[in-house]
Write a protein that holds these residues in place. Structure first.
Motif, PDB file in Angstrom:
ATOM      1  N   THR A  95       0.843  -1.196   0.000  1.00 25.16           N
ATOM      2  CA  THR A  95       0.000   0.000   0.000  1.00 25.16           C
ATOM      3  C   THR A  95       0.877   1.245   0.000  1.00 25.16           C
ATOM      4  O   THR A  95       2.008   1.228   0.493  1.00 25.16           O
ATOM      5  N   SER A  96       0.319   2.326  -0.556  1.00 25.28           N
ATOM      6  CA  SER A  96       1.091   3.565  -0.585  1.00 25.28           C
ATOM      7  C   SER A  96       0.149   4.750  -0.447  1.00 25.28           C
ATOM      8  O   SER A  96      -1.058   4.625  -0.657  1.00 25.28           O
ATOM      9  N   GLU A  97       0.737   5.887  -0.089  1.00 25.26           N
ATOM     10  CA  GLU A  97      -0.063   7.089   0.126  1.00 25.26           C
ATOM     11  C   GLU A  97       0.786   8.316  -0.181  1.00 25.26           C
ATOM     12  O   GLU A  97       1.979   8.347   0.150  1.00 25.26           O
ATOM     13  N   HIS A  98       0.172   9.301  -0.827  1.00 27.47           N
ATOM     14  CA  HIS A  98       0.845  10.589  -0.998  1.00 27.47           C
ATOM     15  C   HIS A  98       0.311  11.546   0.060  1.00 27.47           C
ATOM     16  O   HIS A  98      -0.902  11.775   0.142  1.00 27.47           O
ATOM     17  N   VAL A  99       1.204  12.075   0.884  1.00 23.48           N
ATOM     18  CA  VAL A  99       0.802  13.023   1.927  1.00 23.48           C
ATOM     19  C   VAL A  99       1.133  14.426   1.415  1.00 23.48           C
ATOM     20  O   VAL A  99       2.311  14.732   1.168  1.00 23.48           O
ATOM     21  N   PRO A 100       0.138  15.286   1.235  1.00 23.07           N
ATOM     22  CA  PRO A 100       0.416  16.613   0.660  1.00 23.07           C
ATOM     23  C   PRO A 100       1.262  17.464   1.597  1.00 23.07           C
ATOM     24  O   PRO A 100       1.273  17.234   2.810  1.00 23.07           O
ATOM     25  N   PRO A 101       1.952  18.449   1.051  1.00 24.12           N
ATOM     26  CA  PRO A 101       2.773  19.316   1.910  1.00 24.12           C
ATOM     27  C   PRO A 101       1.890  20.180   2.793  1.00 24.12           C
ATOM     28  O   PRO A 101       0.740  20.444   2.438  1.00 24.12           O
ATOM     29  N   ARG A 102       2.416  20.611   3.929  1.00 23.24           N
ATOM     30  CA  ARG A 102       1.732  21.596   4.749  1.00 23.24           C
ATOM     31  C   ARG A 102       2.070  22.983   4.223  1.00 23.24           C
ATOM     32  O   ARG A 102       3.165  23.189   3.687  1.00 23.24           O
ATOM     33  N   PRO A 103       1.141  23.948   4.395  1.00 18.61           N
ATOM     34  CA  PRO A 103       1.450  25.311   3.934  1.00 18.61           C
ATOM     35  C   PRO A 103       2.734  25.801   4.606  1.00 18.61           C
ATOM     36  O   PRO A 103       2.956  25.522   5.785  1.00 18.61           O
ATOM     37  N   ALA A 104       3.555  26.481   3.848  1.00 15.79           N
ATOM     38  CA  ALA A 104       4.845  26.917   4.412  1.00 15.79           C
ATOM     39  C   ALA A 104       5.208  28.300   3.909  1.00 15.79           C
ATOM     40  O   ALA A 104       4.867  28.679   2.787  1.00 15.79           O
ATOM     41  N   THR A 105       5.881  29.053   4.773  1.00 17.67           N
ATOM     42  CA  THR A 105       6.503  30.305   4.353  1.00 17.67           C
ATOM     43  C   THR A 105       7.948  29.955   4.035  1.00 17.67           C
ATOM     44  O   THR A 105       8.724  29.651   4.937  1.00 17.67           O
ATOM     45  N   VAL A 106       8.295  29.951   2.750  1.00 13.10           N
ATOM     46  CA  VAL A 106       9.611  29.420   2.386  1.00 13.10           C
ATOM     47  C   VAL A 106      10.670  30.516   2.400  1.00 13.10           C
ATOM     48  O   VAL A 106      10.588  31.485   1.650  1.00 13.10           O
ATOM     49  N   ARG A 107      11.644  30.349   3.279  1.00  9.82           N
ATOM     50  CA  ARG A 107      12.766  31.293   3.352  1.00  9.82           C
ATOM     51  C   ARG A 107      14.064  30.581   3.011  1.00  9.82           C
ATOM     52  O   ARG A 107      14.887  31.085   2.271  1.00  9.82           O
ATOM     53  N   ASP A 108      14.255  29.387   3.562  1.00 11.56           N
ATOM     54  CA  ASP A 108      15.495  28.641   3.345  1.00 11.56           C
ATOM     55  C   ASP A 108      15.169  27.159   3.560  1.00 11.56           C
ATOM     56  O   ASP A 108      14.850  26.754   4.679  1.00 11.56           O
ATOM     57  N   THR A 109      15.236  26.377   2.476  1.00  9.79           N
ATOM     58  CA  THR A 109      14.835  24.960   2.604  1.00  9.79           C
ATOM     59  C   THR A 109      15.983  24.054   3.060  1.00  9.79           C
ATOM     60  O   THR A 109      15.790  22.850   3.213  1.00  9.79           O
TER      61      THR A 109
END
Ligand code: ATP
Length: 306
Positions: free
Chosen positions: A236-250
């Motif tokens: 079984t597999s699942e795609h977990v969507p990203p959480r909203p983020a304020t992107v400054r430095d990944t």
């Protein structure tokens, strides 16, 4: 328990990346704690874990500062080797105007983490550990010793194959939970995308299934701004969507993810909830500067992901 590298990241922001032989000048230099092992240890400790880090620094000022920073975040560094043979690891990073970068790492003392050191440390402390997280910027024999010791002691092992090094293939049969990013997942499964093309989610899913067939354990693939892919034994597999983020430095998002995932699993949290918590922590982490600036505390994590 967290094993892996500790570095000091020195960052110069410049008007452009230097060509070979060229000197470029930026306004200043920023210094950040780095190294995937140390970053993950900080992520797990900040999220409320009791964390012991095993690695090595040099007997120098930046090494002492690196240890102080880990201790300030509550990480137990008593198992860290202070090497008199090598300097503390450094990453020299030039960042261009569009955020593109050029990085040279001097591994230094990280190369002095030996299988003997790891085996001796783990023999002392593994019986009380809830889990072991290993990343691969240390010598391959040390990585192998850690994964084998965890397996022998029946302690859950999370292996972050960053970077993918040959020994990882030999360790898959011991059933570690893998936390590669998309490129690492494809490389581990022996299916790198044609001429560096951006990996497709379906390709990554196929590669993760192939890895699960070998490890018999969960493979949790981080997809950057596309969230997380979880593949379980049984198919079984699942795609977990990203959480909203304020992107400054990944920088360090993957380290935050693996550190917090390992902590949750070590505490007996089920995989689905552990992934949800780690996904939330990693999304918060990208709002801060450097690898560790945005890593959330336990309270910040609860506020974001009650
Ligand atoms: P690094 O080497 O910089 O640590 P990585 O390649 O190992 O990164 P990524 O897959 O880029 O790791 O990111 C790890 C996790 O961080 C993602 O699975 C996701 O949970 C979170 N993340 C990263 N970028 C974003 C984003 N823009 N928005 C929300 N979450 C993000």
């Amino acid at each position: 328990m967290v094993l892996g590298a500790v570095n000091v990241d020195m960052v110069v922001r410049a008007p452009r990346l230097p060509a070979p032989g060229e000197t470029v000048v930026g306004p200043g230099m920023e210094r950040f704690g780095g190294g995937k092992g140390a970053n993950a240890a900080v992520a797990a400790a900040r999220a409320g874990g009791r964390v012991r880090y095993i690695g090595a620094v040099g007997d120098d000022d930046i090494g002492r500062q690196a240890l102080r920073e880990l201790q300030d975040d509550g990480v137990d560094t008593s198992g860290v080797l202070v090497s008199t043979a090598s300097p503390t690891g450094v990453a020299l990073i030039v960042v261009g105007p569009g955020g593109e970068n050029q990085i040279a790492v001097g591994a230094g003392a990280n190369g002095d983490v030996s299988a003997e050191l790891v085996t001796a440390e783990l023999a002392r402390v593994l019986p009380g550990a809830g889990g072991v997280l290993v990343s691969t910027e240390i010598p391959e024999e040390a990585v192998a010793a850690a994964v084998r010791a965890a397996h022998g002691a029946g302690v859950r092992c999370i292996l972050n194959p960053a970077p993918v090094v040959p020994v990882v293939a030999e360790l898959l049969g011991l059933g570690p939970v893998l936390t590669p990013n998309a490129g690492e997942c494809l490389a581990l499964a022996g299916r790198p995308p044609a001429d560096g093309a951006e990996p497709k989610r379906d390709q990554v899913l196929d590669a993760a299934h192939a890895l699960v067939a070998v490890t018999g354990a969960e493979v949790v693939v981080t997809l950057g701004a596309d969230g997380v892919l979880v593949v379980r034994p049984g198919g079984t597999s699942e795609h977990v969507p990203p959480r909203p983020a304020t992107v400054r430095d990944t920088t360090g998002a993957g380290d935050t993810f693996s550190g917090v995932l390992a902590l949750a699993l070590a505490r007996g949290v089920g995989l689905d909830d552990a992934v949800r918590i780690a996904n939330a922590a990693a999304a918060l982490s990208v709002a801060g500067e450097g690898a560790r600036g945005g890593m959330p505390t336990a309270d910040e994590l609860v506020a974001a992901e009650p």
